[in-house]
Write an enzyme that holds these catalytic residues in place. Structure first.
Site, short mmCIF file in Angstrom:
data_model
loop_
_atom_site.label_atom_id
_atom_site.label_comp_id
_atom_site.label_asym_id
_atom_site.label_seq_id
_atom_site.Cartn_x
_atom_site.Cartn_y
_atom_site.Cartn_z
N HIS A 176 31.16 -3.01 -17.34
CA HIS A 176 30.24 -1.89 -17.25
C HIS A 176 30.55 -0.46 -17.38
O HIS A 176 31.79 -0.24 -17.65
CB HIS A 176 29.69 -2.18 -15.63
CG HIS A 176 29.41 -3.52 -15.21
ND1 HIS A 176 28.27 -4.04 -15.21
CD2 HIS A 176 30.25 -3.87 -14.37
CE1 HIS A 176 28.35 -5.11 -14.62
NE2 HIS A 176 29.76 -5.06 -14.15
N ASP B 203 35.00 -7.87 -15.21
CA ASP B 203 33.96 -7.11 -14.25
C ASP B 203 34.56 -5.28 -14.12
O ASP B 203 33.83 -4.94 -13.14
CB ASP B 203 33.90 -7.59 -13.11
CG ASP B 203 32.69 -7.29 -12.34
OD1 ASP B 203 31.60 -6.97 -12.80
OD2 ASP B 203 32.62 -7.23 -11.05
#
Length: 295
Positions: A34, A251
């Site tokens: 992200h 992640d």
């Protein structure tokens, strides 16, 4: 972004991750990560459920290089809602080395979908964790899935294992490839051949359009860092049973963790424990993500 504006219990990403001992194969893809903000440039959504620390594209790409990866798949963060500008800017500055998974509003236009495709978006994410996103009616989500299917996009679904029975019919009706985040968040204190994980394995076995990310041991482990030993058998089973339908990702920057912040280098060093041959590593890290995102 001043630290005082982020959630008081927010854990920022590891400040000095280690260089992994494991060397990923050439062309390896971090298929789940992200970017957050920076808020001064890309403000967080007013309806967000959390306020993170900033995690910029430059920091993400520096981590990519440190870990030995060549590409990223950047997944839209819920703190940005359906405003994909931070995601799109990161893809635009990646020199062709990033693709994205967006969040889109129900009223997104066909022209906007085409623009997102041209910008490198290859999927949309449906979030079923109520603590992270407001409930969206399934008929609305199905309509979005039907509209993105002609583009060859896929749907990413994020849910917890105990909710799979109730979501099964919806997932199996989706007209696209379906990528499950983090193995469906299994309870790793239960047996690997117990009814809960068997239900998820059956979903993948009976529906060849279903893929899984074998990521985020730090979210599931009870035994804890650095080895996350209790998660390994679950990921290993999926990699060996469905070698052409698994993906791996860091992640980064690990949103919403409350107990500890993992060292991304040690996460990479888990890969040869879950993908135990060079062929499985090639499929997990190169062949599968390239087929899904760059073909």
């Amino acid at each position: 972004m001043p630290a005082s504006t982020m959630d008081k219990d927010w854990l920022c990403f590891h400040p000095d991750p280690s260089k992994p001992r494991f060397t990923p194969p050439p062309g390896a893809v971090d298929a789940h990560c992200h970017v957050f903000g920076p808020a001064a440039v890309f403000p967080y959504a007013p309806e967000r459920k959390y306020t993170p620390c900033d995690a910029s594209q430059d920091q993400l790409f520096a981590l990519r290089d440190l870990l030995g990866f060549e590409r990223n798949v950047i997944v839209q963060a819920t703190c940005h809602g359906s405003d994909n500008r931070a995601l799109l800017d990161a893809i635009a500055h990646s020199n062709g080395r990033a693709r994205g998974v967006a969040s889109v509003a129900p009223d997104v236009s066909e022209a906007d979908l085409r623009r997102l495709h041209e910008a490198g978006i290859r999927g949309v994410r449906f979030n079923f964790l109520r603590r992270l996103a407001d409930f969206t009616p399934r008929e609305v989500l199905m309509n979005i899935a039907e509209r993105i299917a002609p583009l060859g996009w896929h749907v990413v679904v994020y849910f917890e294992a105990q909710d799979l029975p109730e979501l099964w019919d919806f997932f199996t009706r989706l007209p696209t490839t379906v990528v499950v985040d983090h193995m469906g968040r299994p309870d790793v204190t239960q047996p690997i051949n117990g009814p809960q994980f068997e239900h998820f394995v059956r979903l993948m076995r009976e529906h060849p359009n279903v893929w899984s990310k074998v990521s985020c041991p730090e979210r599931m482990s009870v035994s804890g860092p650095p080895a996350y030993d209790d998660v390994v058998p679950f990921a290993q089973r999926l990699v060996e049973t469905f070698p052409d339908r698994v993906l791996w990702g860091t992640d980064w920057p690990h949103p919403n963790l409350r107990t500890h912040m993992p060292d991304d280098g040690t996460l990479v060093d888990m890969i040869p424990r879950i993908a135990r041959t060079a062929q499985l590593q090639q499929q997990l890290l190169v062949d599968n993500p390239m087929r899904l995102y760059w073909a």
